[in-house]
Design a protein around this motif. Structure first.
Motif, PDB file in Angstrom:
ATOM      1  N   THR A   1       0.844  -1.193   0.000  1.00 56.94           N
ATOM      2  CA  THR A   1       0.000   0.000   0.000  1.00 56.94           C
ATOM      3  C   THR A   1       0.877   1.240   0.000  1.00 56.94           C
ATOM      4  O   THR A   1       1.655   1.450   0.925  1.00 56.94           O
ATOM      5  N   GLU A   2       0.757   2.021  -1.035  1.00 53.67           N
ATOM      6  CA  GLU A   2       1.470   3.294  -1.059  1.00 53.67           C
ATOM      7  C   GLU A   2       0.514   4.377  -0.570  1.00 53.67           C
ATOM      8  O   GLU A   2      -0.497   4.669  -1.221  1.00 53.67           O
ATOM      9  N   LEU A   3       0.815   4.911   0.571  1.00 54.57           N
ATOM     10  CA  LEU A   3      -0.058   5.917   1.163  1.00 54.57           C
ATOM     11  C   LEU A   3       0.136   7.273   0.503  1.00 54.57           C
ATOM     12  O   LEU A   3       1.251   7.637   0.148  1.00 54.57           O
ATOM     13  N   LYS A   4      -0.956   7.987   0.378  1.00 51.41           N
ATOM     14  CA  LYS A   4      -0.866   9.352  -0.122  1.00 51.41           C
ATOM     15  C   LYS A   4      -0.362  10.238   1.013  1.00 51.41           C
ATOM     16  O   LYS A   4      -0.716  10.036   2.175  1.00 51.41           O
TER      17      LYS A   4
ATOM     18  N   VAL B   1      -9.158  13.852   3.360  1.00 44.22           N
ATOM     19  CA  VAL B   1      -9.651  13.994   1.988  1.00 44.22           C
ATOM     20  C   VAL B   1      -9.245  12.789   1.137  1.00 44.22           C
ATOM     21  O   VAL B   1      -9.910  12.464   0.166  1.00 44.22           O
ATOM     22  N   HIS B   2      -8.148  12.146   1.509  1.00 48.12           N
ATOM     23  CA  HIS B   2      -7.754  10.893   0.857  1.00 48.12           C
ATOM     24  C   HIS B   2      -8.560   9.777   1.527  1.00 48.12           C
ATOM     25  O   HIS B   2      -8.682   9.738   2.742  1.00 48.12           O
ATOM     26  N   SER B   3      -9.069   8.862   0.764  1.00 53.77           N
ATOM     27  CA  SER B   3      -9.878   7.787   1.350  1.00 53.77           C
ATOM     28  C   SER B   3      -9.096   6.488   1.522  1.00 53.77           C
ATOM     29  O   SER B   3      -9.666   5.483   1.917  1.00 53.77           O
ATOM     30  N   ASP B   4      -7.788   6.515   1.276  1.00 53.51           N
ATOM     31  CA  ASP B   4      -7.002   5.284   1.312  1.00 53.51           C
ATOM     32  C   ASP B   4      -6.825   4.689   2.706  1.00 53.51           C
ATOM     33  O   ASP B   4      -6.439   3.536   2.838  1.00 53.51           O
ATOM     34  N   LEU B   5      -7.142   5.425   3.748  1.00 56.90           N
ATOM     35  CA  LEU B   5      -6.992   4.902   5.113  1.00 56.90           C
ATOM     36  C   LEU B   5      -8.315   4.781   5.870  1.00 56.90           C
ATOM     37  O   LEU B   5      -8.310   4.541   7.077  1.00 56.90           O
ATOM     38  N   ASN B   6      -9.434   4.924   5.190  1.00 51.12           N
ATOM     39  CA  ASN B   6     -10.729   4.879   5.876  1.00 51.12           C
ATOM     40  C   ASN B   6     -10.921   3.596   6.684  1.00 51.12           C
ATOM     41  O   ASN B   6     -11.340   3.639   7.841  1.00 51.12           O
TER      42      ASN B   6
ATOM     43  N   SER C   1      10.685   4.460   8.156  1.00 56.86           N
ATOM     44  CA  SER C   1      10.572   4.604   6.707  1.00 56.86           C
ATOM     45  C   SER C   1       9.669   5.776   6.358  1.00 56.86           C
ATOM     46  O   SER C   1       8.858   6.228   7.184  1.00 56.86           O
ATOM     47  N   GLY C   2       9.762   6.234   5.149  1.00 54.31           N
ATOM     48  CA  GLY C   2       8.902   7.314   4.685  1.00 54.31           C
ATOM     49  C   GLY C   2       7.434   6.938   4.725  1.00 54.31           C
ATOM     50  O   GLY C   2       6.587   7.754   5.081  1.00 54.31           O
ATOM     51  N   ASN C   3       7.131   5.680   4.374  1.00 53.62           N
ATOM     52  CA  ASN C   3       5.732   5.244   4.375  1.00 53.62           C
ATOM     53  C   ASN C   3       5.163   5.194   5.792  1.00 53.62           C
ATOM     54  O   ASN C   3       4.015   5.574   6.018  1.00 53.62           O
ATOM     55  N   LEU C   4       5.965   4.754   6.765  1.00 53.89           N
ATOM     56  CA  LEU C   4       5.484   4.727   8.151  1.00 53.89           C
ATOM     57  C   LEU C   4       5.335   6.149   8.684  1.00 53.89           C
ATOM     58  O   LEU C   4       4.357   6.458   9.369  1.00 53.89           O
TER      59      LEU C   4
ATOM     60  N   PHE D   1       1.985   7.971  10.222  1.00 53.14           N
ATOM     61  CA  PHE D   1       1.917   8.762  11.454  1.00 53.14           C
ATOM     62  C   PHE D   1       1.305  10.141  11.176  1.00 53.14           C
ATOM     63  O   PHE D   1       0.458  10.614  11.926  1.00 53.14           O
ATOM     64  N   ASP D   2       1.736  10.778  10.097  1.00 51.02           N
ATOM     65  CA  ASP D   2       1.184  12.092   9.746  1.00 51.02           C
ATOM     66  C   ASP D   2      -0.316  12.009   9.479  1.00 51.02           C
ATOM     67  O   ASP D   2      -1.072  12.907   9.837  1.00 51.02           O
ATOM     68  N   ARG D   3      -0.723  10.919   8.856  1.00 51.53           N
ATOM     69  CA  ARG D   3      -2.116  10.766   8.443  1.00 51.53           C
ATOM     70  C   ARG D   3      -3.032  10.305   9.580  1.00 51.53           C
ATOM     71  O   ARG D   3      -4.243  10.216   9.394  1.00 51.53           O
TER      72      ARG D   3
END
Length: 159
Positions: free
Chosen positions: A25-28, A45-50, A74-77, A81-83
């Motif tokens: 999964t590449e998170l926005k 606004v991104h629905s990838d983590l709903n 990692s950048g993805n982790l 955290f930001d999201r």
């Protein structure tokens, strides 16, 4: 007990109700638009983590199998955290002499982090561990475990 797994490493099965595989999964990235606070409170606004948000809030425990990247998360982790910020209110409170966002929900899950990778110095490892503890302190979660993946309890592995 309800578990959520966030996985970047670890090739074993672990029983859980929900798994977020950051290898698949590449998170926005967070846009910093504040919509999760102002326009759509509690929702990005991104629905990838709903689905992740629902599972995270319903979990008793979140187990993160993290890769160390250049001596840090990692950048993805870090993006994850930001999201997570929509799970908190935009208002600030003071706790232990510092400002923190006000929790949006009554409780948040306990967290365990197991990492795989190398550190250049013992100080780098200490910085990584302290960062993880700090993130989840700010997220109102108890994080008692930040250990190398090799220390993940064998009896909890299924595969």
């Amino acid at each position: 007990m309800k578990h959520v797994v966030v996985r970047e490493c670890g090739d074993f099965d672990f029983p859980c109700g929900y798994e977020l595989d950051l290898n698949k999964t590449e998170l926005k990235d967070c846009l910093g638009c504040w919509s999760c606070w102002l326009k759509t409170p509690g929702r990005c606004v991104h629905s990838d983590l709903n689905e992740f948000y629902k599972a995270y809030l319903a979990a008793d425990k979140v187990v993160i199998f993290s890769k160390v990247s250049h001596g840090f998360v990692s950048g993805n982790l870090k993006t994850l955290f930001d999201r997570i910020i929509p799970l908190y209110l935009p208002y600030l409170t003071f706790k232990s002499g510092e400002s923190m966002h006000v929790p949006r929900y009554e409780s948040y899950p306990e967290v365990e982090v197991y990492y795989e990778g190398e550190f250049s110095t013992p100080e780098d490892q200490t910085l990584y561990v302290e960062y993880i503890h700090r993130v989840f302190y700010q997220f109102y979660s108890t994080c008692k475990v930040v250990k190398p993946l090799s220390e993940f309890p064998v009896e909890e592995r299924l595969g």
